[in-house]
Enzyme design. Sequence first.
Site, mmCIF file in Angstrom:
data_model
loop_
_atom_site.group_PDB
_atom_site.id
_atom_site.type_symbol
_atom_site.label_atom_id
_atom_site.label_comp_id
_atom_site.label_asym_id
_atom_site.label_seq_id
_atom_site.Cartn_x
_atom_site.Cartn_y
_atom_site.Cartn_z
ATOM 1 N N GLN A 131 88.009 125.991 75.528
ATOM 2 C CA GLN A 131 88.447 125.438 73.656
ATOM 3 C C GLN A 131 87.344 125.736 72.533
ATOM 4 O O GLN A 131 87.495 126.285 71.730
ATOM 5 C CB GLN A 131 88.899 123.712 74.310
ATOM 6 C CG GLN A 131 90.186 123.290 74.378
ATOM 7 C CD GLN A 131 89.761 121.828 74.191
ATOM 8 O OE1 GLN A 131 89.020 121.449 73.901
ATOM 9 N NE2 GLN A 131 91.482 122.166 73.999
ATOM 10 N N GLU A 141 79.598 143.123 42.729
ATOM 11 C CA GLU A 141 81.071 142.006 42.458
ATOM 12 C C GLU A 141 80.489 140.835 41.834
ATOM 13 O O GLU A 141 82.645 140.222 41.758
ATOM 14 C CB GLU A 141 82.485 143.214 42.265
ATOM 15 C CG GLU A 141 82.382 144.522 42.495
ATOM 16 C CD GLU A 141 83.392 145.502 42.626
ATOM 17 O OE1 GLU A 141 84.657 144.401 41.918
ATOM 18 O OE2 GLU A 141 83.670 146.471 42.872
ATOM 19 N N PRO A 161 68.192 148.533 37.452
ATOM 20 C CA PRO A 161 66.537 147.575 37.537
ATOM 21 C C PRO A 161 67.111 146.145 37.164
ATOM 22 O O PRO A 161 66.791 144.963 37.556
ATOM 23 C CB PRO A 161 65.696 148.689 37.501
ATOM 24 C CG PRO A 161 66.361 149.529 37.547
ATOM 25 C CD PRO A 161 67.245 149.388 36.790
ATOM 26 N N GLY A 162 66.769 145.789 35.778
ATOM 27 C CA GLY A 162 66.438 145.193 35.110
ATOM 28 C C GLY A 162 67.574 143.973 35.626
ATOM 29 O O GLY A 162 67.333 143.226 34.175
ATOM 30 N N SER A 219 78.075 135.112 45.256
ATOM 31 C CA SER A 219 78.701 134.044 45.647
ATOM 32 C C SER A 219 78.892 133.001 44.426
ATOM 33 O O SER A 219 79.414 132.062 44.130
ATOM 34 C CB SER A 219 78.692 133.582 46.658
ATOM 35 O OG SER A 219 79.085 134.486 47.356
ATOM 36 N N ARG A 260 86.996 139.520 78.811
ATOM 37 C CA ARG A 260 85.484 138.632 79.639
ATOM 38 C C ARG A 260 86.043 137.746 80.199
ATOM 39 O O ARG A 260 86.630 136.768 79.863
ATOM 40 C CB ARG A 260 84.416 138.774 78.675
ATOM 41 C CG ARG A 260 83.742 138.247 78.584
ATOM 42 C CD ARG A 260 83.247 139.278 79.519
ATOM 43 N NE ARG A 260 81.212 139.118 79.406
ATOM 44 C CZ ARG A 260 80.589 138.890 80.567
ATOM 45 N NH1 ARG A 260 81.140 140.393 81.249
ATOM 46 N NH2 ARG A 260 78.915 138.759 80.705
HETATM 47 C C1 LIG Z 1 75.419 148.143 48.292
HETATM 48 C C2 LIG Z 1 75.547 147.570 46.874
HETATM 49 C C3 LIG Z 1 75.936 148.540 46.143
HETATM 50 C C4 LIG Z 1 76.715 148.062 44.917
HETATM 51 N N1 LIG Z 1 77.606 149.669 43.805
HETATM 52 C C5 LIG Z 1 77.346 149.282 42.741
HETATM 53 C C6 LIG Z 1 78.098 149.881 41.697
HETATM 54 O O1 LIG Z 1 78.722 150.211 42.569
HETATM 55 N N2 LIG Z 1 77.847 150.180 40.368
HETATM 56 C C7 LIG Z 1 77.450 149.039 39.865
HETATM 57 O O2 LIG Z 1 77.071 148.887 38.812
HETATM 58 N N3 LIG Z 1 75.879 148.061 40.444
HETATM 59 C C8 LIG Z 1 76.562 148.146 42.363
HETATM 60 N N4 LIG Z 1 75.884 147.107 42.419
HETATM 61 C C9 LIG Z 1 75.045 146.338 42.573
HETATM 62 C C10 LIG Z 1 75.106 144.303 42.496
HETATM 63 O O3 LIG Z 1 76.561 144.824 41.892
HETATM 64 C C11 LIG Z 1 74.789 143.811 42.175
HETATM 65 O O4 LIG Z 1 73.270 143.955 43.495
HETATM 66 C C12 LIG Z 1 74.768 142.079 41.876
HETATM 67 O O5 LIG Z 1 75.460 141.813 41.094
HETATM 68 C C13 LIG Z 1 73.535 141.710 41.984
HETATM 69 O O6 LIG Z 1 72.472 141.831 41.423
HETATM 70 P P1 LIG Z 1 71.147 142.031 41.424
HETATM 71 O O7 LIG Z 1 70.745 142.686 43.059
HETATM 72 O O8 LIG Z 1 70.066 142.778 40.491
HETATM 73 O O9 LIG Z 1 70.947 140.388 42.228
HETATM 74 P P2 LIG Z 1 69.628 139.149 41.184
HETATM 75 O O10 LIG Z 1 71.177 139.071 39.376
HETATM 76 O O11 LIG Z 1 68.126 139.701 40.961
HETATM 77 O O12 LIG Z 1 70.588 137.869 41.623
HETATM 78 C C14 LIG Z 1 69.399 137.591 43.277
HETATM 79 C C15 LIG Z 1 70.286 136.428 43.076
HETATM 80 O O13 LIG Z 1 69.821 135.373 42.174
HETATM 81 C C16 LIG Z 1 71.268 134.623 42.039
HETATM 82 N N5 LIG Z 1 71.262 133.814 40.868
HETATM 83 C C17 LIG Z 1 70.924 134.947 39.650
HETATM 84 N N6 LIG Z 1 71.616 134.739 38.377
HETATM 85 C C18 LIG Z 1 71.434 133.237 38.252
HETATM 86 C C19 LIG Z 1 73.263 132.635 37.394
HETATM 87 N N7 LIG Z 1 72.589 132.548 36.709
HETATM 88 N N8 LIG Z 1 72.457 131.276 38.791
HETATM 89 C C20 LIG Z 1 72.593 131.269 39.714
HETATM 90 N N9 LIG Z 1 72.383 132.503 40.634
HETATM 91 C C21 LIG Z 1 71.621 133.030 40.061
HETATM 92 C C22 LIG Z 1 72.189 135.857 42.551
HETATM 93 O O14 LIG Z 1 72.921 134.910 42.537
HETATM 94 C C23 LIG Z 1 70.951 136.042 43.574
HETATM 95 O O15 LIG Z 1 71.414 135.233 44.683
HETATM 96 C C24 LIG Z 1 75.752 147.183 44.111
HETATM 97 C C25 LIG Z 1 74.888 146.511 45.264
HETATM 98 C C26 LIG Z 1 74.958 146.781 46.294
HETATM 99 C C27 LIG Z 1 73.938 146.192 47.115
#
Ligand SMILES: Cc1cc2nc3c(=O)[nH]c(=O)nc-3n(C[C@H](O)[C@H](O)[C@H](O)COP(=O)(O)OP(=O)(O)OC[C@H]3O[C@@H](n4cnc5c(N)ncnc54)[C@H](O)[C@@H]3O)c2cc1C
Length: 381
Positions: A280, A364, A128-129, A367, A269
């Site tokens: 085009q 993973e 979560p964090g 962007s 279509r």
């Molecule tokens: C459908 C799904 C499947 C998943 N499967 C897995 C899995 O199998 N195993 C696993 O371990 N995880 C899994 N995940 C987790 C996924 O890898 C994370 O959601 C992802 O890495 C982003 O972390 P977060 O959601 O906490 O976003 P946050 O880290 O909170 O990011 C929020 C925003 O802030 C931006 N941000 C954060 N830090 C920076 C920085 N330093 N510089 C610039 N921008 C930044 C991010 O790019 C994003 O736009 C899954 C997630 C989903 C939704």
Amino acid sequence: MDFRPTEEQKFIRQAARDFAESEIKPGAAERDLNAEFPADIVKQLGELGFMGVAIPEELGGAGAGNLAYVMALEEICRADAGVGVIMSVNNSLVCDPLHNFGSDYIKENYLKKLASGEWLGSYALTEPGAGTDAGAQKTTAVKDGNEYVLNGTKSFITSGDSCDVTITYAKTDPEAPNGKGISAFVVEKGTPGFNVGKHEDKLGIRCSDCVSLIFEDCRIPAGNLVGEEGKGFKVALATLDIGRLGIGAQAIGIGQACMDESIAYSKEREQFGKPISFFQAIQWKLADMAMEVDAARLLVWRAAWMRDEGMRHTLQSSMGKLFASETAMKAALQAVQIHGGYGYIKEYPVERFMRDAKITEIYEGTSEVQRLVIARNILAD
Ligand SMILES: Cc1cc2nc3c(=O)[nH]c(=O)nc-3n(C[C@H](O)[C@H](O)[C@H](O)COP(=O)(O)OP(=O)(O)OC[C@H]3O[C@@H](n4cnc5c(N)ncnc54)[C@H](O)[C@@H]3O)c2cc1C
């Protein structure tokens, strides 16, 4: 430079395409609607050798290399990216680190079953964090005799409910700074104290399950440690190099599917007495899609080839993943546009492709993070 696939790669790509067309594509819309896990399909993918494509045959895999893996995965995702992510996680995030870092005991007892598809694996890094900041792990693993005791919560874990084992990361040295003192472990389903929590209701890739995993005084054998104690973050980062190739391939599959559907629809279509492909404005969208999907494929294939050659490819994996995922999203938006109002309803598959494409820009490494990795690499040279 030789762009011709080997006979083995051609065979695997065709086998994946045939299986995807006949067995995966027909049920994709229904699985999406019902968020239904494709258990039978996953079993068949294992029987076909697609759950451990690059793992050596003596360890249960197909021994066909990483280029063959991304080729096969693209074909599966072209039919259903939800099925594709299950395959991708098992190959890239589970089998690969067990092959590269696992002990003989782990290879014998876990990798063989996972690479052959007898078992399904998941990968639990996110908390979560601790998302993008994956080094901020709070889950702990305390050594107690010949066991480790795990406590903590993982979130968003693909295949977390359906899997037989998960590779989880936990802090073995809670005092160590961010990214340090983390270790990787194999945890079997059914181990007391290892429970599945909340199921996420997702926008796309809906047939794959995505859950939180909860460890409460979960005792696992010390032999289930993957790699060295305290060096788990190295395992996690090395795994992302191949994980990003998998997501790149997933995105190419979605982009290609957008193109296939858009070409077919635009020829069929008619408006103003002509097929819309005559205009085009439509042709340019199709031309851009074709060029960008092909460029994405070349970037991902290059990185996979480098991995097969034993070359460092962190930069190339990030470039491939970033370009392919943004291409998939763009192609999906254009595919909906080309379909007009019909693109916005469930009768046509492009609205699903649009929902599926979005996740490739998030998991993973978002962007934003891929751009950070690319910038760090080019500035370091
Ligand atoms: C459908 C799904 C499947 C998943 N499967 C897995 C899995 O199998 N195993 C696993 O371990 N995880 C899994 N995940 C987790 C996924 O890898 C994370 O959601 C992802 O890495 C982003 O972390 P977060 O959601 O906490 O976003 P946050 O880290 O909170 O990011 C929020 C925003 O802030 C931006 N941000 C954060 N830090 C920076 C920085 N330093 N510089 C610039 N921008 C930044 C991010 O790019 C994003 O736009 C899954 C997630 C989903 C939704």
